[in-house]
Enzyme design. Sequence first.
Site, mmCIF file in Angstrom:
data_model
loop_
_atom_site.group_PDB
_atom_site.id
_atom_site.type_symbol
_atom_site.label_atom_id
_atom_site.label_comp_id
_atom_site.label_asym_id
_atom_site.label_seq_id
_atom_site.Cartn_x
_atom_site.Cartn_y
_atom_site.Cartn_z
ATOM 1 C CG LEU A 71 61.740 13.382 -11.342
ATOM 2 C CD1 LEU A 71 61.312 12.009 -11.830
ATOM 3 C CD2 LEU A 71 61.140 13.632 -9.970
ATOM 4 C CB SER A 72 68.166 16.774 -12.004
ATOM 5 O OG SER A 72 68.027 16.316 -13.328
ATOM 6 C CB THR A 122 66.079 21.378 -18.446
ATOM 7 O OG1 THR A 122 65.110 20.650 -19.182
ATOM 8 C CG2 THR A 122 65.382 22.247 -17.421
ATOM 9 C CE LYS A 150 68.663 20.282 -22.485
ATOM 10 N NZ LYS A 150 68.377 18.896 -22.790
ATOM 11 C CG ASN A 191 73.298 18.473 -20.767
ATOM 12 O OD1 ASN A 191 74.515 18.580 -20.823
ATOM 13 N ND2 ASN A 191 72.696 17.393 -20.315
ATOM 14 C CG ASP A 234 70.959 16.146 -22.913
ATOM 15 O OD1 ASP A 234 70.780 15.636 -21.786
ATOM 16 O OD2 ASP A 234 70.367 17.165 -23.305
ATOM 17 C CB ALA A 279 66.882 16.772 -26.306
ATOM 18 N NE ARG A 338 56.154 21.849 -33.606
ATOM 19 C CZ ARG A 338 55.494 22.178 -32.523
ATOM 20 N NH1 ARG A 338 54.286 21.684 -32.324
ATOM 21 N NH2 ARG A 338 56.012 22.968 -31.624
ATOM 22 C CD GLU A 358 62.207 30.125 -41.358
ATOM 23 O OE1 GLU A 358 62.892 30.983 -40.804
ATOM 24 O OE2 GLU A 358 60.998 30.264 -41.632
ATOM 25 C CE1 TYR A 412 63.541 13.820 -17.706
ATOM 26 C CE2 TYR A 412 62.216 13.237 -15.803
ATOM 27 C CZ TYR A 412 62.943 14.164 -16.519
ATOM 28 O OH TYR A 412 63.059 15.451 -16.036
HETATM 29 P P1 NAP Z 1 62.935 21.678 -27.207
HETATM 30 O O1 NAP Z 1 64.246 22.352 -27.410
HETATM 31 O O2 NAP Z 1 61.755 22.470 -26.807
HETATM 32 O O3 NAP Z 1 62.582 20.925 -28.589
HETATM 33 C C1 NAP Z 1 61.397 20.217 -28.782
HETATM 34 C C2 NAP Z 1 61.288 19.760 -30.228
HETATM 35 O O4 NAP Z 1 60.073 19.026 -30.345
HETATM 36 C C3 NAP Z 1 61.216 20.915 -31.219
HETATM 37 O O5 NAP Z 1 61.892 20.559 -32.402
HETATM 38 C C4 NAP Z 1 59.730 21.032 -31.480
HETATM 39 O O6 NAP Z 1 59.399 21.506 -32.766
HETATM 40 C C5 NAP Z 1 59.309 19.590 -31.407
HETATM 41 N N1 NAP Z 1 57.896 19.473 -31.080
HETATM 42 C C6 NAP Z 1 57.274 20.021 -30.014
HETATM 43 N N2 NAP Z 1 55.969 19.694 -30.052
HETATM 44 C C7 NAP Z 1 55.779 18.943 -31.166
HETATM 45 C C8 NAP Z 1 54.646 18.358 -31.759
HETATM 46 N N3 NAP Z 1 53.445 18.480 -31.201
HETATM 47 N N4 NAP Z 1 54.807 17.670 -32.921
HETATM 48 C C9 NAP Z 1 56.027 17.577 -33.477
HETATM 49 N N5 NAP Z 1 57.144 18.135 -32.974
HETATM 50 C C10 NAP Z 1 57.018 18.815 -31.825
HETATM 51 O O7 NAP Z 1 63.073 20.511 -26.177
HETATM 52 P P2 NAP Z 1 64.344 19.561 -25.910
HETATM 53 O O8 NAP Z 1 65.235 20.134 -24.885
HETATM 54 O O9 NAP Z 1 64.938 19.230 -27.229
HETATM 55 O O10 NAP Z 1 63.656 18.288 -25.254
HETATM 56 C C11 NAP Z 1 62.793 17.452 -25.999
HETATM 57 C C12 NAP Z 1 62.259 16.331 -25.124
HETATM 58 O O11 NAP Z 1 63.312 15.493 -24.671
HETATM 59 C C13 NAP Z 1 61.580 16.845 -23.878
HETATM 60 O O12 NAP Z 1 60.433 16.093 -23.660
HETATM 61 C C14 NAP Z 1 62.570 16.583 -22.782
HETATM 62 O O13 NAP Z 1 61.922 16.339 -21.546
HETATM 63 C C15 NAP Z 1 63.260 15.341 -23.272
HETATM 64 N N6 NAP Z 1 64.631 15.246 -22.766
HETATM 65 C C16 NAP Z 1 64.937 14.183 -21.981
HETATM 66 C C17 NAP Z 1 66.211 14.049 -21.507
HETATM 67 C C18 NAP Z 1 66.547 12.867 -20.664
HETATM 68 O O14 NAP Z 1 67.568 12.916 -19.975
HETATM 69 N N7 NAP Z 1 65.768 11.802 -20.690
HETATM 70 C C19 NAP Z 1 67.196 14.977 -21.810
HETATM 71 C C20 NAP Z 1 66.857 16.051 -22.624
HETATM 72 C C21 NAP Z 1 65.567 16.176 -23.096
HETATM 73 P P3 NAP Z 1 59.541 23.056 -33.178
HETATM 74 O O15 NAP Z 1 60.995 23.257 -33.426
HETATM 75 O O16 NAP Z 1 58.713 23.138 -34.391
HETATM 76 O O17 NAP Z 1 59.023 23.844 -32.024
#
Ligand code: NAP
Length: 511
Positions: A249-250, A293, A297, A318, A337, A365, A385, A388, A447
Amino acid sequence: MIADRSAFPIAGVVGVIGGPDDEVGRQLTRLESLPALGGVEIRADLFETCAAGLALTERLKDRWPVLFTVRLAAEGGAWRDSESRRIEIYSEALRRGAVLLDAELRSGAARALSEHGAPLLVSHHDFDGPIGPDALEELTAEAASLAHLGIKIVPTAARPLDALRTLQWVAARKAGGPRRIGFAMGDHGVFSRILTPAWGAPFTYGSLTVQVAPGQLSARDLLDIYRAPAHTRATRVFGVIGSPVHHSLSPYMHNPAFAARGLDAIYVPFALRSFSDLWDLAEPLAIAGVSVTIPFKKDAFDHATSADAASEAGGVSNTLVWERSEGAVALRGWNTDANGVLEPLARRRIELAGLSVGILGNGGAARGAAGALLAAGASVTLYYRNKEKGESAASDLGCAARPMDDLAPRDHGLLVNATPLGLDPRDASPVASRVFTPETIAFDMIYDPPDTPFLRCAAQAGAQVLIPGREMLVCQGLVQFRLFTGEDATYDEFEASFLGAQKERRGKQEE
Ligand code: NAP
């Protein structure tokens, strides 16, 4: 009737009207709400009978210039009658007031209409894949041999470079030659649909209610959010890179803020296959800055010439901002972020020094949030989860890591959900409500949807402070806006844009 090449009869954004017939009423209502539309394309093949498309041409011709199209199934349409009948329908559309006829290259219709000097847009679509530079030249020469006003070439992008090539093709038009409309279908081509007018195309297409081609944006977004016809090659290009990015939505926050300040800038979605796709686009589009995103990142941080302390703390960026001077290019990485996490806490006057924080997840994030919270004096534990990955992130950051199942009530004053769990309406909360107490501050990064399973679990346990991901998105976006433009937007402005876009998107999903 020899078509005059100097004047092109339609400009701006063209809204596409097509069947099914029971959808047309809603499309006409939407049309009425878009006075700035530059024209209407009537996709006569998508109606139950072409007569309906012809009648509509006559009805709309005094309000909007009408582009009339009848496409065969093999051309991505639904026309099943004979070619001679199709030519008759096209001729009838001209009599009823259409100003431009779109016929596919190599069709009998294109040849016949060309011979009669009809106002013709000769188009070529490839629904299966990209079109290479040589094929593009051959198609152009072939199309130019027909008497016509314009040529449209629309491949399907397998990667962003395929879409960029269509823009370069538009810009390579020779003075006095037929006008060119080029963009690519599919997720990787969305930016080209928005930018094709800036590169010289007379118009771009938008849907009114039903998307009639992969990646097609709504006419309303092209007009009101992207202001597609207002831009030129001098417009500063910003965007969001990710895979996928269609959910972002940015664009709905940055573009209205550019417009409100009279800035000649645009912010578009760039769906990349891999981070290296960015190098294909950055210089040809003179990209000035991008939000980054999932999943890029870490790549963004690794490729930045230099990065801010918040990026360094988490090993992720980011935001990327290009600095170009005298042939030299520097790429600055930022992590806004971090601000997105800190600002909503600061607004609530939550003391971070000494606060025990549990972060669920160890991705980009989570790393950004952990880095910022550690720097602010909090103690942080990452819950993983995958042992490593979790331990590797914790060791990079200098914090603790534990398995997700180890999380117990009262372990932390602040719990942050940095997993994607909750994005899908079928998702359960990553943790049970028993881990929350009334004193736990619950912060969900997700969000959309606004009401997440994580925050619902926290509320069930009586948690008093619930922070939705919207606040993070707005706060991090405001810092990006300043980095991009040097100007300040306000929280209320970005939040109102976000809420409006979210409401619109929900309405569409329910339609
Ligand atoms: P990412 O790099 O893909 O990381 C996701 C993390 O969640 C990883 O550590 C992953 O584990 C873990 N995960 C995924 N599915 C899971 C499950 N079923 N059970 C337990 N852990 C699980 O994503 P990200 O960039 O960090 O973003 C994470 C979330 O934050 C997203 O939903 C994103 O939309 C939101 N976000 C929001 C904002 C905002 O401005 N509001 C900003 C940034 C991010 P593994 O390492 O084991 O794969």
